[in-house]
Design an enzyme around this catalytic site. Structure first.
Site, PDB file in Angstrom:
ATOM      1  N   MET A   1     -65.404  -3.513 -30.121  1.00 46.99           N
ATOM      2  CA  MET A   1     -65.316  -3.514 -28.666  1.00 46.99           C
ATOM      3  C   MET A   1     -66.709  -3.775 -28.111  1.00 46.99           C
ATOM      4  SD  MET A   1     -62.671  -0.317 -28.068  1.00 46.99           S
ATOM      5  CE  MET A   1     -63.333   0.655 -29.430  1.00 46.99           C
ATOM      6  N   GLU A   2     -66.870  -4.928 -27.489  1.00 42.64           N
ATOM      7  CA  GLU A   2     -68.183  -5.341 -27.003  1.00 42.64           C
ATOM      8  C   GLU A   2     -68.755  -4.318 -26.037  1.00 42.64           C
ATOM      9  OE1 GLU A   2     -70.440  -9.125 -24.893  1.00 42.64           O
ATOM     10  OE2 GLU A   2     -68.288  -8.826 -24.595  1.00 42.64           O
TER      11      GLU A   2
ATOM     12  N   CYS B   1     -61.134 -12.114 -27.548  1.00 43.17           N
ATOM     13  CA  CYS B   1     -61.935 -11.648 -26.422  1.00 43.17           C
ATOM     14  C   CYS B   1     -61.447 -12.276 -25.115  1.00 43.17           C
ATOM     15  CB  CYS B   1     -63.408 -11.986 -26.628  1.00 43.17           C
ATOM     16  SG  CYS B   1     -64.462 -11.474 -25.249  1.00 43.17           S
TER      17      CYS B   1
ATOM     18  N   LYS C   1     -58.673 -12.016 -35.649  1.00 44.81           N
ATOM     19  CA  LYS C   1     -58.127 -11.113 -34.635  1.00 44.81           C
ATOM     20  C   LYS C   1     -57.709 -11.956 -33.437  1.00 44.81           C
ATOM     21  CE  LYS C   1     -58.889  -6.652 -32.373  1.00 44.81           C
ATOM     22  NZ  LYS C   1     -58.693  -6.918 -30.939  1.00 44.81           N
TER      23      LYS C   1
ATOM     24  N   ASN D   1     -52.650  -3.611 -32.881  1.00 43.82           N
ATOM     25  CA  ASN D   1     -53.727  -3.075 -32.044  1.00 43.82           C
ATOM     26  C   ASN D   1     -53.291  -3.123 -30.580  1.00 43.82           C
ATOM     27  OD1 ASN D   1     -56.567  -4.492 -30.555  1.00 43.82           O
ATOM     28  ND2 ASN D   1     -56.579  -2.386 -31.259  1.00 43.82           N
ATOM     29  N   GLY D   2     -53.778  -2.152 -29.805  1.00 43.61           N
ATOM     30  CA  GLY D   2     -53.545  -2.186 -28.369  1.00 43.61           C
ATOM     31  C   GLY D   2     -52.755  -1.015 -27.839  1.00 43.61           C
TER      32      GLY D   2
ATOM     33  N   GLY E   1     -58.716   1.401 -30.897  1.00 43.41           N
ATOM     34  CA  GLY E   1     -59.796   0.958 -30.036  1.00 43.41           C
ATOM     35  C   GLY E   1     -60.227   2.028 -29.061  1.00 43.41           C
ATOM     36  N   ARG E   2     -59.919   1.814 -27.769  1.00 42.03           N
ATOM     37  CA  ARG E   2     -60.369   2.748 -26.735  1.00 42.03           C
ATOM     38  C   ARG E   2     -59.830   4.159 -26.952  1.00 42.03           C
ATOM     39  NH1 ARG E   2     -58.197   0.173 -21.603  1.00 42.03           N
ATOM     40  NH2 ARG E   2     -56.593  -0.479 -23.079  1.00 42.03           N
TER      41      ARG E   2
END
Length: 333
Positions: free
Chosen positions: A20-21, A115, A156, A215-216, A239-240
């Site tokens: 995650m940028e 992205c 990805k 993912n997500g 991720g988050r």
């Protein structure tokens, strides 16, 4: 075209920390992978923030900046492997950078086609290439040919750019490219990060002869189990949700294996998280202003998972002094 050399990595459900940028930088990776290891369920691997490839083979110091773990056998202090993610649109240049990354010790190469950032997409990088499956094929196959045969190459993606109309073409490009596995963020670029995630649409990629990772929008163990059922894959990238609840990985596996006594203590309490937050604030950064800003970003996310974080946020949101923040953090227990 698939290479089954790496399928053994997926004998058990894999749990990955997402790239995650501006979020899962080396310091955050160090903290989150350490917490996971301490809870008894380390991440199988993590993927770096993307390294942008534009006009040349990047110098070594750029790779070391994004992935300092390359100095330590490409692993975090807790032993979690870090795969290097590249982003770009020129196949040969991507291949040359991938080969150089491997020479520096990268254990695997991941290619970013997901992205959604406008600045990235406007320069023909990330998810915009989902509208050009033939370019995706050229990039992945070029990278696959350029790196050693015992180095995995993964991709990805999202479900599409503006919509899902190219899903069949994307699947075909992946199938022919020689990718060793595929991670799918279950939304299009246009859908961004807005709920829901369309996990059921991942099902269409399960016909590929390679492992698929979902993912997500996985914020808790219940959503993780629902994602597994709807996507048809047991492999997850967090991720988050993993930043908001650093114990998420252990909670997911507690649900997977409720009979495993070693996973009973899967919940990380706020008082146990304080030491990790202090370690974050004592980490390396360009300066304390940057470090405090990064910490506040994390604390803001922690408010979604811990009521204590909301109280602390209300207290220090305007505070700029790192020592004062640490003092407030210690008192929050």
């Amino acid at each position: 075209m698939s290479n089954k050399l790496f399928n053994h990595l997926f004998n058990n459900p894999v749990r990955l920390l997402a790239p995650m940028e501006g979020l899962t930088d080396p310091l955050m990776r160090q903290i989150l992978t350490q917490i996971a290891a301490d809870l008894g369920r380390p991440y199988d691997w993590s993927v770096s923030e993307f390294i942008r490839v534009t006009q040349t083979v990047l110098p070594a110091h750029v790779f070391y900046k994004y992935v300092p773990e390359l100095h330590h056998n490409a692993k975090t202090a807790s032993g979690t492997p870090i795969h290097i993610q590249l982003l770009g649109s020129e196949a040969q240049l991507m291949a040359e950078n991938a080969a150089f990354a491997c020479a520096l010790g990268a254990p695997a190469i991941d290619i970013n086609f997901g992205c959604p950032a406008k600045t990235v997409n406007s320069h023909r990088g990330g998810s915009v290439l989902l509208d050009e499956p033939e370019v995706m094929f050229k990039i992945i196959s070029a990278v696959r040919k350029a790196v050693p045969s015992d180095t995995p190459v993964s991709a990805k993606i999202r479900l599409g750019y503006t919509d899902t109309s190219r899903m069949d073409d994307i699947r075909g490009a992946i199938a022919a490219s020689g990718a060793d596995w595929l991670t799918i963020h279950a939304r299009t670029k246009t859908q961004g990060y807005k709920p829901p995630a369309y996990w059921e649409k991942i099902q269409g990629f399960n016909s590929l002869d390679i492992p698929v990772i979902a993912n997500g929008e996985i914020w808790n163990s219940e959503q993780a189990q629902l994602c597994i059922r709807q996507s048809g894959t047991k492999h997850l990238m967090l991720g988050r949700g993993a930043v908001t609840r650093p114990d998420l990985i252990a909670q997911v596996d507690t649900a997977d294996f409720p009979e495993d006594e070693s996973l009973k203590k899967s919940v990380l309490l706020w008082q146990d998280l304080i030491a990790h937050q202090i370690k974050f604030l004592q980490g390396e950064a360009k300066n304390d202003v940057v470090l405090v800003g990064r910490y506040k970003q994390w604390l803001g996310m922690l408010t979604k998972g811990y009521p204590e974080a909301q109280n602390l946020w209300n207290e220090i949101k305007r505070e700029k002094d790192k020592a004062a923040i640490i003092t407030a953090l210690q008192a929050s227990s």
